[in-house]
Design an enzyme around this catalytic site. Sequence first.
Site, PDB file in Angstrom:
ATOM      1  N   VAL A 198       0.838  -1.206   0.000  1.00 12.45           N
ATOM      2  CA  VAL A 198       0.000   0.000   0.000  1.00 12.45           C
ATOM      3  C   VAL A 198       0.875   1.259   0.000  1.00 12.45           C
ATOM      4  CG1 VAL A 198      -1.946  -1.150   1.097  1.00 12.45           C
ATOM      5  CG2 VAL A 198      -0.221  -0.025   2.515  1.00 12.45           C
TER       6      VAL A 198
ATOM      7  N   LEU B 127      20.536   6.967  -5.687  1.00 12.12           N
ATOM      8  CA  LEU B 127      20.146   7.244  -7.079  1.00 12.12           C
ATOM      9  C   LEU B 127      19.771   8.715  -7.242  1.00 12.12           C
ATOM     10  CD1 LEU B 127      18.041   4.020  -7.749  1.00 12.12           C
ATOM     11  CD2 LEU B 127      20.199   4.628  -8.853  1.00 12.12           C
TER      12      LEU B 127
ATOM     13  N   CYS C 227       8.643   8.195  -5.369  1.00 13.03           N
ATOM     14  CA  CYS C 227       9.550   7.567  -4.400  1.00 13.03           C
ATOM     15  C   CYS C 227      10.694   8.447  -3.918  1.00 13.03           C
ATOM     16  CB  CYS C 227      10.126   6.297  -5.009  1.00 13.03           C
ATOM     17  SG  CYS C 227       8.860   5.050  -5.280  1.00 13.03           S
TER      18      CYS C 227
HETATM   19  P1  NAD Z   1      -0.298   3.280  -5.128  1.00 10.95           P
HETATM   20  O1  NAD Z   1      -0.835   4.470  -4.445  1.00 10.95           O
HETATM   21  O2  NAD Z   1      -0.247   3.233  -6.627  1.00 10.95           O
HETATM   22  O3  NAD Z   1      -1.119   1.987  -4.670  1.00 10.95           O
HETATM   23  C1  NAD Z   1      -1.445   1.708  -3.343  1.00 10.95           C
HETATM   24  C2  NAD Z   1      -2.818   1.026  -3.305  1.00 10.95           C
HETATM   25  O4  NAD Z   1      -3.066   0.559  -1.974  1.00 10.95           O
HETATM   26  C3  NAD Z   1      -3.983   1.958  -3.659  1.00 10.95           C
HETATM   27  O5  NAD Z   1      -4.703   1.437  -4.759  1.00 10.95           O
HETATM   28  C4  NAD Z   1      -4.840   1.971  -2.370  1.00 10.95           C
HETATM   29  O6  NAD Z   1      -6.239   2.029  -2.617  1.00 10.95           O
HETATM   30  C5  NAD Z   1      -4.462   0.652  -1.732  1.00 10.95           C
HETATM   31  N1  NAD Z   1      -4.721   0.600  -0.286  1.00 10.95           N
HETATM   32  C6  NAD Z   1      -4.355   1.503   0.659  1.00 10.95           C
HETATM   33  N2  NAD Z   1      -4.745   1.071   1.881  1.00 10.95           N
HETATM   34  C7  NAD Z   1      -5.358  -0.121   1.696  1.00 10.95           C
HETATM   35  C8  NAD Z   1      -5.969  -1.045   2.586  1.00 10.95           C
HETATM   36  N3  NAD Z   1      -5.987  -0.854   3.912  1.00 10.95           N
HETATM   37  N4  NAD Z   1      -6.519  -2.178   2.060  1.00 10.95           N
HETATM   38  C9  NAD Z   1      -6.488  -2.399   0.730  1.00 10.95           C
HETATM   39  N5  NAD Z   1      -5.927  -1.553  -0.155  1.00 10.95           N
HETATM   40  C10 NAD Z   1      -5.358  -0.422   0.324  1.00 10.95           C
HETATM   41  O7  NAD Z   1       1.154   3.055  -4.525  1.00 10.95           O
HETATM   42  P2  NAD Z   1       2.432   2.366  -5.264  1.00 10.95           P
HETATM   43  O8  NAD Z   1       3.091   3.320  -6.174  1.00 10.95           O
HETATM   44  O9  NAD Z   1       2.014   1.015  -5.752  1.00 10.95           O
HETATM   45  O10 NAD Z   1       3.405   2.209  -4.010  1.00 10.95           O
HETATM   46  C11 NAD Z   1       3.166   1.240  -3.002  1.00 10.95           C
HETATM   47  C12 NAD Z   1       4.398   1.141  -2.132  1.00 10.95           C
HETATM   48  O11 NAD Z   1       5.509   0.675  -2.911  1.00 10.95           O
HETATM   49  C13 NAD Z   1       4.866   2.469  -1.519  1.00 10.95           C
HETATM   50  O12 NAD Z   1       5.384   2.208  -0.230  1.00 10.95           O
HETATM   51  C14 NAD Z   1       5.984   2.903  -2.440  1.00 10.95           C
HETATM   52  O13 NAD Z   1       6.925   3.707  -1.779  1.00 10.95           O
HETATM   53  C15 NAD Z   1       6.604   1.587  -2.832  1.00 10.95           C
HETATM   54  N6  NAD Z   1       7.302   1.579  -4.130  1.00 10.95           N
HETATM   55  C16 NAD Z   1       6.763   2.223  -5.200  1.00 10.95           C
HETATM   56  C17 NAD Z   1       7.419   2.173  -6.433  1.00 10.95           C
HETATM   57  C18 NAD Z   1       6.860   2.865  -7.646  1.00 10.95           C
HETATM   58  O14 NAD Z   1       7.558   2.914  -8.643  1.00 10.95           O
HETATM   59  N7  NAD Z   1       5.658   3.387  -7.620  1.00 10.95           N
HETATM   60  C19 NAD Z   1       8.594   1.442  -6.561  1.00 10.95           C
HETATM   61  C20 NAD Z   1       9.101   0.778  -5.448  1.00 10.95           C
HETATM   62  C21 NAD Z   1       8.430   0.862  -4.232  1.00 10.95           C
HETATM   63  C1  UDX Z   2      12.803   4.884  -8.650  1.00  8.60           C
HETATM   64  C2  UDX Z   2      13.953   3.865  -8.522  1.00  8.60           C
HETATM   65  O1  UDX Z   2      14.752   3.903  -9.710  1.00  8.60           O
HETATM   66  C3  UDX Z   2      13.400   2.468  -8.317  1.00  8.60           C
HETATM   67  O2  UDX Z   2      14.453   1.547  -8.099  1.00  8.60           O
HETATM   68  C4  UDX Z   2      12.480   2.501  -7.114  1.00  8.60           C
HETATM   69  O3  UDX Z   2      11.921   1.213  -6.918  1.00  8.60           O
HETATM   70  C5  UDX Z   2      11.379   3.521  -7.285  1.00  8.60           C
HETATM   71  O4  UDX Z   2      11.968   4.814  -7.517  1.00  8.60           O
HETATM   72  P1  UDX Z   2      11.135   5.589 -10.582  1.00  8.60           P
HETATM   73  O5  UDX Z   2      10.900   6.779  -9.714  1.00  8.60           O
HETATM   74  O6  UDX Z   2       9.977   4.812 -11.061  1.00  8.60           O
HETATM   75  O7  UDX Z   2      12.089   4.548  -9.815  1.00  8.60           O
HETATM   76  O8  UDX Z   2      11.973   6.021 -11.890  1.00  8.60           O
HETATM   77  P2  UDX Z   2      13.496   6.432 -12.137  1.00  8.60           P
HETATM   78  O9  UDX Z   2      13.896   5.860 -13.427  1.00  8.60           O
HETATM   79  O10 UDX Z   2      14.352   6.127 -10.986  1.00  8.60           O
HETATM   80  O11 UDX Z   2      13.402   7.998 -12.333  1.00  8.60           O
HETATM   81  C6  UDX Z   2      13.108   8.873 -11.252  1.00  8.60           C
HETATM   82  C7  UDX Z   2      13.220  10.305 -11.710  1.00  8.60           C
HETATM   83  O12 UDX Z   2      14.585  10.641 -11.960  1.00  8.60           O
HETATM   84  C8  UDX Z   2      12.481  10.614 -13.007  1.00  8.60           C
HETATM   85  O13 UDX Z   2      11.864  11.870 -12.909  1.00  8.60           O
HETATM   86  C9  UDX Z   2      13.571  10.612 -14.057  1.00  8.60           C
HETATM   87  O14 UDX Z   2      13.266  11.390 -15.174  1.00  8.60           O
HETATM   88  C10 UDX Z   2      14.718  11.204 -13.262  1.00  8.60           C
HETATM   89  N1  UDX Z   2      16.041  10.850 -13.787  1.00  8.60           N
HETATM   90  C11 UDX Z   2      16.451   9.550 -13.810  1.00  8.60           C
HETATM   91  C12 UDX Z   2      16.894  11.864 -14.233  1.00  8.60           C
HETATM   92  O15 UDX Z   2      16.529  13.044 -14.222  1.00  8.60           O
HETATM   93  N2  UDX Z   2      18.140  11.522 -14.696  1.00  8.60           N
HETATM   94  C13 UDX Z   2      18.586  10.238 -14.719  1.00  8.60           C
HETATM   95  O16 UDX Z   2      19.729  10.017 -15.141  1.00  8.60           O
HETATM   96  C14 UDX Z   2      17.709   9.209 -14.267  1.00  8.60           C
END
Ligand code: NAD
Ligand code: UDX
Length: 468
Positions: free
Chosen positions: A98, A234, A283
Amino acid sequence: MPPDSSSPTVTSICCIGAGYVGGPTMAVIADRCPDVQVTVVDINQARIDAWNAADLSQLPVYEPGLDAVVARARGRNLHFSTAVEEHIAAADMVFISVNTPTKTKGIGAGQASDLRWVEACARTVAKAATGHTIVVEKSTLPVRTAEAVQAILAAANPNGGSRRFSVLSNPEFLAEGSAITDLEAPDRVLIGGNDPSAIEALAALYASWVPQERILRTNLWSSELSKLTANAFLAQRISSINSIAALCEATEANVQEVARAIGTDSRIGPKFLKAGPGFGGSCFQKDILNLVYLCRHYGLEEVAAYWEQVVSLNQWQQQRIAHVLITKLFGTVSGKHIGVLGFAFKADTNDTRESPAIRICKELLEEGAILQIVDPKVSEQQLAQDLGQASGAGEGRWHQVPDVEQAATGADALLLLTEWQHFAQINWPAVAALMRQPAWLFDARAKADANAARAAGLNVWTVGEGQL
Ligand code: NAD
Ligand code: UDX
């Protein structure tokens, strides 16, 4: 390596949270482990409906290759549902995936992670789980969160009872836009825990497609902290190269040449050295601010200040780009049309969370610009939410356009903010002819063909390139 004989074999998974991480991650696990039933649950009915949509172009997350993975597994062993408790009860492994955004009020507001959704999940698992349940933290969490999750689960089982919980940390490293390839061929999978048999049960799942040497096992706290640290490192590289971009612009150096020169040093490496409008996404900022908060909590003020600067520099870079544009347009954009090329925080995603485009566009709107925004994946509704106003006509307003040509029509400038591939192939003579002269291209991603734009009569500013 098969799990050791004492490891439980996982046959049924429930993932709480059908977002950018939960959806794609579970789709790939289901695809690669056809004998395991995987159900992704969410309290958001609209999101679940979209995951179940017959038309795969309507999935709530846009990721290259995701539709094909979902098409293979959905209905076979991949399911999406709002019946949260029912699927937790049936699962032997529950992922918590979540959202963990930055707190907006109360203690730690603006820095600490808001863990209310994680806590709610722990309480629901405590209530609904049956038998031995392995609870996996997939969300990115502050170090030692597993302690709180364990405490909530233990309280649900006061006298031992027939139920048992093991808590693991398994942070996700996928990047948006490349989620499917990141999941299918990860650099590493990280599993933290203190129950060896639970660790091996999760490792056995990943071993279906990830080479054993890429499955790292650590203690719980190292795993939780590694995720925050990876994102901090990063993001730090991006702020570092963006700081040098500003110096390049002032000195007639070229940041792309500098990045190439330093990136060939094997100790530095070539990745994450692309100067741009600043990092966005859900993130980086959130996780660094969380790290800063944790450092302060443990009395490490110098460490906190060190990492905080990465975020400050990022915000400065966004502001700097808006100011460069205003300065070059004779100090005012009031009533001027500006075509904005790209709004997502990076290419190949529909996600706009923390996109640098938001801050930059808001600043231009405040100065009275008229923005004509084109992005192939971001909806008008999303733009309205991010910009805090509905689309409209006139000074300080924005509207969405379907292509670069319409973004350029009557515009004094084009501002390239997302590196969508087709922005590299713009027909500059045709586009320049639509603009009001003297016209500018501001390329904050160094993506466009600057020579072709110049040849078509435009003034060109490219991030990190000193003007000769
Ligand atoms: P998101 O907001 O896209 O999705 C989260 C979902 O969880 C939502 O659909 C929400 O309705 C649901 N939710 C919240 N509380 C709930 C509950 N009690 N029961 C059931 N559903 C519930 O978030 P995301 O981007 O998928 O990120 C999730 C986690 O993963 C975060 O901690 C984030 O930091 C981490 N993360 C995200 C990324 C990314 O690229 N987005 C990458 C790595 C890690
Ligand atoms: C990041 C981490 O890369 C990933 O490992 C983690 O799980 C989630 O957060 P994300 O945010 O999805 O992933 O994309 P990423 O490719 O890391 O880019 C993040 C931001 O940095 C973007 O706005 C991208 O445009 C920017 N970026 C990336 C730069 O400006 N320069 C670069 O060289 C690389």
